[in-house]
Design a protein around this motif. Structure first.
Motif, mmCIF file in Angstrom:
data_model
loop_
_atom_site.group_PDB
_atom_site.id
_atom_site.type_symbol
_atom_site.label_atom_id
_atom_site.label_comp_id
_atom_site.label_asym_id
_atom_site.label_seq_id
_atom_site.Cartn_x
_atom_site.Cartn_y
_atom_site.Cartn_z
ATOM 1 N N PRO A 344 0.835 -1.213 0.000
ATOM 2 C CA PRO A 344 0.000 0.000 0.000
ATOM 3 C C PRO A 344 0.863 1.252 0.000
ATOM 4 C CG PRO A 344 0.058 -0.991 2.180
ATOM 5 C CD PRO A 344 0.752 -1.952 1.260
ATOM 6 N N LYS A 345 0.316 2.319 -0.553
ATOM 7 C CA LYS A 345 1.065 3.582 -0.615
ATOM 8 C C LYS A 345 0.940 4.296 0.723
ATOM 9 C CE LYS A 345 2.217 7.017 -4.079
ATOM 10 N NZ LYS A 345 3.467 6.314 -4.393
ATOM 11 N N ILE A 346 2.092 4.694 1.274
ATOM 12 C CA ILE A 346 2.132 5.331 2.593
ATOM 13 C C ILE A 346 2.732 6.721 2.429
ATOM 14 C CG2 ILE A 346 2.978 5.141 4.955
ATOM 15 C CD1 ILE A 346 3.420 2.103 4.294
ATOM 16 N N GLY A 347 2.081 7.697 3.000
ATOM 17 C CA GLY A 347 2.567 9.061 2.872
ATOM 18 C C GLY A 347 2.384 9.860 4.145
ATOM 19 N N TRP A 348 2.917 11.063 4.156
ATOM 20 C CA TRP A 348 2.710 11.992 5.272
ATOM 21 C C TRP A 348 2.365 13.351 4.687
ATOM 22 C CZ3 TRP A 348 6.226 16.141 5.854
ATOM 23 C CH2 TRP A 348 7.402 16.043 5.085
ATOM 24 N N TYR A 349 1.523 14.092 5.396
ATOM 25 C CA TYR A 349 1.048 15.365 4.873
ATOM 26 C C TYR A 349 1.958 16.491 5.321
ATOM 27 C CZ TYR A 349 -2.011 19.057 3.307
ATOM 28 O OH TYR A 349 -2.529 20.152 2.650
ATOM 29 N N SER A 366 8.959 -2.194 2.986
ATOM 30 C CA SER A 366 7.679 -2.076 3.689
ATOM 31 C C SER A 366 6.680 -3.020 3.044
ATOM 32 C CB SER A 366 7.166 -0.635 3.635
ATOM 33 O OG SER A 366 8.096 0.244 4.236
ATOM 34 N N VAL A 367 5.925 -3.739 3.868
ATOM 35 C CA VAL A 367 5.011 -4.748 3.321
ATOM 36 C C VAL A 367 3.786 -4.891 4.228
ATOM 37 C CG1 VAL A 367 6.143 -6.661 4.526
ATOM 38 C CG2 VAL A 367 4.872 -7.108 2.410
ATOM 39 N N TYR A 368 2.662 -5.238 3.609
ATOM 40 C CA TYR A 368 1.411 -5.474 4.342
ATOM 41 C C TYR A 368 1.105 -6.966 4.324
ATOM 42 C CZ TYR A 368 -3.617 -5.768 5.177
ATOM 43 O OH TYR A 368 -4.860 -6.112 5.647
ATOM 44 N N CYS A 374 -1.221 -6.878 9.521
ATOM 45 C CA CYS A 374 -0.128 -6.082 10.059
ATOM 46 C C CYS A 374 0.635 -5.393 8.929
ATOM 47 C CB CYS A 374 0.839 -6.963 10.855
ATOM 48 S SG CYS A 374 0.195 -7.425 12.470
ATOM 49 N N LEU A 375 0.998 -4.159 9.175
ATOM 50 C CA LEU A 375 1.803 -3.386 8.237
ATOM 51 C C LEU A 375 3.173 -3.154 8.858
ATOM 52 C CD1 LEU A 375 2.097 -1.572 5.661
ATOM 53 C CD2 LEU A 375 1.281 0.321 7.079
ATOM 54 N N THR A 376 4.213 -3.578 8.148
ATOM 55 C CA THR A 376 5.584 -3.338 8.596
ATOM 56 C C THR A 376 6.201 -2.272 7.708
ATOM 57 O OG1 THR A 376 5.844 -5.613 9.391
ATOM 58 C CG2 THR A 376 7.853 -4.354 8.971
#
Length: 658
Positions: A344-349, A366-368, A374-376
């Motif tokens: 999944p795409k992970i971001g910060w604002y 990084s993997v789901y 669980c998301l690592t």
């Protein structure tokens, strides 16, 4: 071949010239005949239009009375049914004796917000009380969301909806401020709370509100004390591992949180290409005050270093990736979060740049894990992170259909084909159920359309497009009044007729709607061409009247193509889309419904004429009955089923987002 004489050449040239002259005269005569026929057709069309308008005026006068009676009867039945349901719900609420405010009562909500601001003592160290209070706020927000869903179902996007949204934000702000206050109290007293290893750690969570804090004052005299190992917040399912040396040897504080909402301003989401799902995951480095001196039993602190406000330190300090400060974070995600990829795409604002950024996360590492949920993440930044989806991921829809349910009597299925999957929603008199994609927490759950779609939006399935989304997707809007009225008309035949998307609807402008319609009990006609061929072999002949009629129809079709400027490509498109598997096209324009004949309308010039033997009507049901006379006129869609279909269509907006 013998050589021609001059005389023969002259005769041949004269013959060719005569042939050209005759051909030219024939073409002139053909064009003149065609011009006369087109003029005659124009006159016929004008007369037909005048006749049709006169008939429409008389017919619409009677139909307007009928329409008012139908709407009045429907409204009376709906009011009666909903009053009965409300009475039952009120009685259940009374027996429940809930301390939560009624979201329909704005005065109650305002009082609750005021009380929640003072619920927790600013100096309190009771983390469980803070988390319980935050959870109580979320229970109220859930109730507010149900009320918001009802307003959205009726396309009521006015002041009341904005007031409810603002109240939800106020409660979220109160929760964040309470958590910030107790975090600050922990930071101020962290040194006194540490164990023999110089570490203070605590965590607590209820539902989707989770909080953990870790504070460490290293003992410089004990080098082995620098090996802190993994930081496990067991009660909230969050683990930080492989701590970099820089964090092991320094005075350090880390706060981790999961909140099922984002704290972003509404303007931050308006023009963004990504939207967060499942809330925000906070991994933040805390500013920790210096250790106090303790001479002869006294405690001496430097007043300049006492933490007055809650401050977060930048990590890394210079904001740049050195490759040496990575740490792993494992987070147990909510069970109802829908993620269909292991990356999944992970971001910060970024509040300064006002956009989502995606640096700070090592995407490859990084993997789901779908089985454990669980998301690592391998990160080199400490920020409030979120899993984000593209804004227009589940819409525009490739196609849609609204058909009678084959599995459940008295229900209809709305199928929306998006880029990821086919979403199937079953609508009944009781509400709406998600059939696919499969999510365990939504299995067999029947809810109001608005409440269900808002919950799905939180979980990562967005079937609630807005006008801003239409602008983002470059989808032309329909007139709001036309769109809402069309939804009501489509709902009035749900279950009696099957409906699906017309590929030409979007190109017809804001004032026109095109939909494909077919009777529920349709059976395909088999071997029609073979039967016709067999009839010809048996020597059956068409009568002179049939031949003349076919010739007249073909001639009119040809002249109409010339008159309307129809191109061969237009003709080809119509032939592909017309009457496939018994589907017919109905059109809503200028306040009336028309069953369209594919041979008598032109998409480019937006010319629509009724199918042969059909008339325009104020209500879709009357127009549909002319095309499918076998459907019983007295058939009626149950009141609550019809209203639930209308409400669902108001939300998913298939007439715009297809």
């Amino acid at each position: 071949m013998p050589k021609l004489t001059k005389k023969q050449k002259a005769e041949l040239a004269a013959q060719k010239a005569e042939e050209l002259r005759l051909a030219k005269e024939a073409e002139i005569k053909r064009l003149e005949d065609q011009r006369v026929k087109i003029l005659a057709l124009k006159k016929v069309l004008v007369e037909e239009k005048a006749t049709r308008q006169a008939e429409e005026a008389a017919r619409f006068k009677d139909e307007a009375v009928k329409q008012q009676e139908v709407q009045k009867e429907f409204s009376a039945k709906l009011l009666s049914v909903e009053q009965s349901i409300k009475a039952d719900n009120d009685w259940e609420s009374y027996l429940d004796c809930s301390e939560l405010p009624d979201p329909e009562n704005l005065s109650d909500l305002n009082s609750f917000v005021t009380m929640q601001k003072e619920e927790v003592d600013p100096e309190s160290m009771d983390l469980d009380h803070v988390i319980r209070t935050c959870h109580q706020n979320e229970r109220v927000v859930d109730r507010i969301q149900a009320s918001m869903g009802k307003l959205m179902e009726e396309a009521n996007l006015g002041p009341r909806l904005h007031k409810l949204k603002n109240t939800s934000r106020d409660l979220h702000d109160i929760s964040v401020k309470m958590i910030d206050r107790i975090t600050l109290t922990m930071v101020r007293n962290g040194e006194d709370l540490t164990d023999k290893n110089g570490i203070f750690q605590t965590d607590a969570g209820i539902g989707k509100i989770r909080f953990g804090a870790w504070i460490r004052y290293p003992d410089e005299k004990k080098q082995k004390n620098s090996d802190v190992g993994d930081i496990e917040f067991e009660n909230i399912g969050i683990i930080i591992s492989k701590i970099p040396m820089g964090l092991r040897i320094e005075r350090t504080g880390i706060r981790v949180m999961h909140l099922n909402f984002d704290c972003l301003p509404p303007a931050a989401l308006k023009n963004q290409a990504y939207v967060p799902i499942g809330g925000m995951f906070y991994i933040q480095r805390l500013a920790i005050p210096e250790e106090a001196d303790r001479p002869r039993g006294w405690v001496r602190r430097n007043l300049d270093t006492i933490t007055k406000d809650l401050n977060f330190l930048k990590y890394p300090k210079n904001g740049k990736d050195s490759g040496m400060l990575d740490l792993y974070v494992t987070i147990k995600l909510p069970d109802d979060l829908f993620i269909d990829t292991d990356k999944p795409k992970i971001g910060w604002y970024d509040h300064v740049a006002k956009e989502w950024k995606f640096d700070g996360i090592r995407e490859k590492e990084s993997v789901y894990h779908s089985e454990s949920k669980c998301l690592t993440m391998k990160i080199w930044r400490m920020e409030p992170f979120a899993i984000v989806n593209p804004r227009a991921l589940d819409f525009p829809y490739k196609t849609w259909s609204l058909t009678q349910s084959a599995e459940e009597k008295g229900s209809v299925d709305l199928v929306l084909s998006g880029s990821r999957f086919e979403a199937k929603l079953r609508v009944s008199a009781q509400g709406v159920t998600l059939i696919s994609p499969k999510i365990a927490q939504f299995e067999n759950v029947v809810a109001s359309p608005g409440n269900l779609l808002l919950k799905l939006q939180e979980c990562g399935i967005n079937l609630l497009p807005t006008d801003d989304d239409a602008d983002f997707c470059r989808k032309p809007l329909k007139l709001k009044e036309l769109e809402t009225k069309a939804h009501a008309e489509l709902a009035s035949v749900a279950g009696l007729m099957n409906l699906r998307a017309s590929k030409y609807n979007g190109s017809q402008g804001e004032g026109t709607v095109l939909v494909k319609i077919r009777e529920v009990g349709y059976r395909p006609k088999l071997n029609v061409k073979l039967e016709a061929a067999a009839g010809e072999d048996e020597g059956e002949e068409k009568s002179a009247e049939e031949i003349a009629k076919e010739k007249s129809v073909a001639e009119r079709k040809e002249l109409m193509a010339i008159l309307t400027g129809e191109t061969p490509e237009d003709k080809k498109l119509k032939e592909i889309d017309d009457d496939i598997e018994g589907w017919k096209t109905v059109c809503s324009t200028q306040g009336k419904w028309i069953a369209i004949d594919a041979n008598r309308f032109n998409l480019r010039n937006k010319i629509y004429e009724p199918a042969e033997g059909c008339m325009s009507h104020l209500m879709l049901k009357d127009a549909a009955l002319e095309v499918f006379p076998n459907t019983k006129d007295e058939s009626e869609v149950p009141v609550l089923l019809q209203k639930n279909v209308e409400r669902l269509l108001n939300l998913v907006r298939v007439l715009v987002f297809h």
